[in-house]
Enzyme design. Structure first.
Site, PDB file in Angstrom:
ATOM      1  N   THR A 192       7.340  -2.355  -0.911  1.00 11.94           N
ATOM      2  CA  THR A 192       7.699  -1.402  -1.965  1.00 11.94           C
ATOM      3  C   THR A 192       7.941  -0.040  -1.329  1.00 11.94           C
ATOM      4  O   THR A 192       7.345   0.311  -0.318  1.00 11.94           O
ATOM      5  CB  THR A 192       6.591  -1.301  -3.027  1.00 11.94           C
ATOM      6  OG1 THR A 192       5.424  -0.724  -2.446  1.00 11.94           O
ATOM      7  CG2 THR A 192       6.248  -2.675  -3.593  1.00 11.94           C
ATOM      8  N   SER A 205      13.002   1.972   0.992  1.00  8.00           N
ATOM      9  CA  SER A 205      14.315   2.561   1.267  1.00  8.00           C
ATOM     10  C   SER A 205      14.244   3.755   2.208  1.00  8.00           C
ATOM     11  O   SER A 205      15.278   4.272   2.642  1.00  8.00           O
ATOM     12  CB  SER A 205      14.989   2.985  -0.043  1.00  8.00           C
ATOM     13  OG  SER A 205      14.192   3.939  -0.731  1.00  8.00           O
ATOM     14  N   SER A 206      13.010   4.206   2.541  1.00  7.53           N
ATOM     15  CA  SER A 206      12.895   5.344   3.453  1.00  7.53           C
ATOM     16  C   SER A 206      11.492   5.385   4.042  1.00  7.53           C
ATOM     17  O   SER A 206      10.591   4.644   3.609  1.00  7.53           O
ATOM     18  CB  SER A 206      13.188   6.670   2.738  1.00  7.53           C
ATOM     19  OG  SER A 206      12.198   6.915   1.737  1.00  7.53           O
ATOM     20  N   TYR A 263      -3.979  12.926  -5.218  1.00  8.69           N
ATOM     21  CA  TYR A 263      -3.516  11.848  -4.336  1.00  8.69           C
ATOM     22  C   TYR A 263      -4.689  10.997  -3.849  1.00  8.69           C
ATOM     23  O   TYR A 263      -4.663   9.764  -3.930  1.00  8.69           O
ATOM     24  CB  TYR A 263      -2.775  12.469  -3.154  1.00  8.69           C
ATOM     25  CG  TYR A 263      -2.286  11.478  -2.122  1.00  8.69           C
ATOM     26  CD1 TYR A 263      -1.314  10.545  -2.427  1.00  8.69           C
ATOM     27  CD2 TYR A 263      -2.805  11.502  -0.825  1.00  8.69           C
ATOM     28  CE1 TYR A 263      -0.855   9.646  -1.480  1.00  8.69           C
ATOM     29  CE2 TYR A 263      -2.356  10.611   0.137  1.00  8.69           C
ATOM     30  CZ  TYR A 263      -1.386   9.686  -0.196  1.00  8.69           C
ATOM     31  OH  TYR A 263      -0.940   8.797   0.751  1.00  8.69           O
TER      32      TYR A 263
END
Length: 661
Positions: A384, A387-388, A529
């Site tokens: 997941t 893409s980067s 976070y």
């Protein structure tokens, strides 16, 4: 002179035959199973012997007269001066039936064979195990005094020696070697046995602890160890002397060492922590056997014990021999070897050779495919946030290793760019646009994965959001906590729980959760976070316990700072040490290959330990850091500008450069 040798392909027998063939005019006939005939050329090459000096005799130890044909019996009759019987099962873990068949009946068949061919002398290589667990000093002239020989290995060694003593109608000699280890000159060994069972434990200690740290060992009974070259030289020398008929010789270390000393010697050889502190294993003898059996009847206790024993490669019965009570007198053997130059070397002088050979050739881990290709080749892997950043670097690494890699992300353009990059490297990604923070979209995505691929074999929960902002700057930004929790915790859970049933059905699967070093250090300014990642870590620990017996494993990576677009807004990070995405991907690969419960840097573990042992000191330390490094201008709601660092902050940045351990 003609010899006949059983067990000539074994560890001791192979070397004894080579020693015998060094004598002038020697011919060695050796028993070999018909199906093992292809071994003969290699054996002759090892022995440096021609076909007329090393002669195979087809047969079977478990058959009458060793299964040797009538024609071969006739050829050998009257030709053989010495029969050396070495073939036996030397294995504590072997089943009782095979030990009885080989050790006891095999010896009876060898005695009958020697009598049938009219051999001049029968040499039986027994073992100190024939004494059982005798309390005290066992002499070479003792046999019937053996006691506590209930274990199959001890029992069969005793019974086979009894057969030689009672049934051999020709001159015989018995030799009782101690625990035989590798060659003292080369370290060569052919199997895991005796002290080698503890090498994996010593290796694990070396991997986990610094060599200067004192370790706790077991102080048990005396263990007698001899190298194979000493045994072979002694067998050859004593076996050719006069006056040895109906005698027994102990081929042992005259001194020997206690179990604790042996473990310490090998720990030193392995550069592992020295076992300077000892717990006397005799203390465990005071625990009533009924209590021990009762504890092992409890499922969790039994499973933990079995898992530890299996992980360390220890046989089921090894622990009952820690308090080995017997010492062996070897005056007769020493008298026969006097003046020959043959003596048992000190274990301290050659232990390093044994360790080095084991680690290079016998360590079970050497034979396990621990490459990433061997782990994920042909498997379906979902990354997941692929893409980067870390996710993209991980996807490339796994695709290069032969995995079928699925990546997902919110930005279709980035996904398309990642796929083009993969095609340029010679492989392909399967890309799916999905917003992991949207639980309905997660459900749709999971159903598509199940329909298209039947689920996944490896799930890497990498998609995440980080916010660096002090709590005092977040009083009116409660949504920061909601959105980090939505993606980092609820989204990861939704995907994981959607895929778990298919993993359970296949009874295999691995989940890697990308967490943060902040969970271990409780980093200031990352409350949103860290809280979301801590929630995922806690859930993972619960899940790992629930699925432990279903083939599903979990690894949490408490990742240090990685230079990705996620941290770009915080310019302070330009001057602090960070991992590259490729280095972070290496940690993900390690998680899949070794499947540890957790991967964390030493700095992170140190922070966790500090919070556990001295929480007030940890809070002061972290508060100092908190005040030293201000919020970024973006977190403060300002545009442009550059946060001003104090001289102390700049100095600390420079001191911490490159620290990731």
């Amino acid at each position: 002179m003609h010899y006949f040798v059983t067990g000539a392909t074994g560890f001791i027998g192979k070397r004894l035959v080579k020693k015998l063939l060094q004598r002038q005019g020697t011919v060695v006939h050796f028993l070999i199973r018909p199906e093992s005939g292809e071994k003969v050329p290699a054996l002759r090459e090892y022995w440096e012997a021609t076909a007329d000096r090393a002669i195979p005799v087809p047969g079977d130890l478990t058959q009458e007269k060793l299964g040797v044909s009538a024609g071969d019996l006739e050829k050998l009759e009257g030709e053989v001066q010495h029969v050396y019987h070495l073939a036996a099962v030397y294995d504590l873990g072997a089943d009782e039936d095979s030990q009885m068949r080989v050790n006891v009946e095999g010896t009876r068949n060898a005695v009958e064979f020697a009598r049938a061919i009219g051999a001049g002398h029968f040499h039986h290589v027994s073992s100190i195990a024939a004494a059982g667990l005798y309390e005290g000093v066992f002499r070479e002239d003792m046999f019937g005094e053996a006691e506590n020989a209930d274990h199959p290995y001890f029992l069969t060694k005793h019974e086979s020696e009894k057969i030689v003593r009672q049934e051999a109608k020709l001159p015989w000699t018995v030799y009782r070697p101690a625990m035989v280890v590798g060659d003292s000159r080369s370290g060569e060994m052919d199997k895991i046995d005796g002290p080698y069972y503890f090498f994996k434990l010593i290796q694990r200690m070396r991997q986990l602890l610094p060599p200067w740290m004192p370790a706790i060992g077991l102080e048990g009974g005396r263990i007698n160890i001899v190298p194979v070259d000493y045994v072979v030289d002694a067998l050859d020398h004593i076996g050719h002397q006069d006056g040895i008929a109906q005698r027994c010789f102990h081929l042992v270390d005259p001194d020997g060492y206690r179990v604790g000393d042996v473990l310490d010697i090998f720990s030193r050889a392995a550069h592992a922590p020295r076992m300077n502190l000892f717990v006397n294993a005799a203390l465990f003898g005071f625990i009533p056997r009924g209590i021990t059996k009762g504890l092992l009847a409890i499922g969790p206790v039994r499973r933990v014990r079995n898992a530890v024993m299996k992980d360390l490669g220890l046989p089921e019965d090894i622990l009952q021999f820690v308090n080995y009570p017997t010492r062996f007198d070897s005056r007769e053997a020493q008298a026969r070897l006097k003046g020959s130059g043959i003596q048992c070397p000190d274990l301290k002088d050659y232990a390093w050779r044994l360790w080095d050979y084991w680690e290079r050739h016998l360590d079970p881990d050497l034979h396990v495919d621990r490459s990433l290709r061997g782990t994920v080749g042909g498997k379906v892997v979902l990354v997941t946030g692929g893409s980067s950043g870390i996710g993209l670097a991980t996807a490339h690494k796994f695709a290069e290793a032969g995995a079928k890699v699925i990546i997902c992300g919110r930005d279709q353009d980035k996904l398309d760019e990642a796929c083009r990059e993969a095609e340029g490297r010679g492989y392909a990604f399967v890309a799916h646009p999905v917003d992991i923070a949207d639980l309905a979209d997660c459900d749709r995505f999971v159903q598509q994965l199940l329909a298209d691929h039947g689920g996944v074999d490896v799930l890497v929960n990498n998609a995440g959001r980080s916010i660096r902002r002090a709590i005092e700057s977040s009083y009116d930004r409660f949504h920061d906590f909601e959105r980090t929790m939505q993606l980092n915790y609820f989204g990861a859970l939704r995907v994981t729980m959607g895929l778990l049933p298919s993993m359970v059905a296949k009874r295999r699967g691995h989940v890697v959760n990308i967490s943060s070093i902040g969970v271990l250090t409780n980093a200031p300014r990352f409350s949103a976070y860290v809280a979301s990642k801590a929630a995922l870590d806690a859930w993972t620990r619960c899940a790992a316990s629930e699925y432990q017996d279903q083939g599903i494993t979990f690894t949490t990576i408490n990742m240090p700072l990685v230079r990705t677009p996620m941290i770009a807004p915080t310019r302070i990070y330009n001057n602090v040490p960070t991992l590259s995405p490729e280095e972070a991907a290496d940690l993900v690969a390690e998680a899949c290959v070794a499947r540890p419960v957790r991967i964390a840097t030493r700095l992170g573990i140190a922070g966790q330990v500090l919070h556990a042992l001295a929480p007030r000191v940890a809070q002061i330390t972290m508060n100092t850091s908190f005040r030293m490094f201000p919020d970024s201008t973006a977190a403060q709601g300002e545009k442009g500008g550059k946060p001003q660092l104090s001289p102390e902050a700049v100095a600390l940045q420079q001191m911490m450069r490159g620290i990731h351990f």
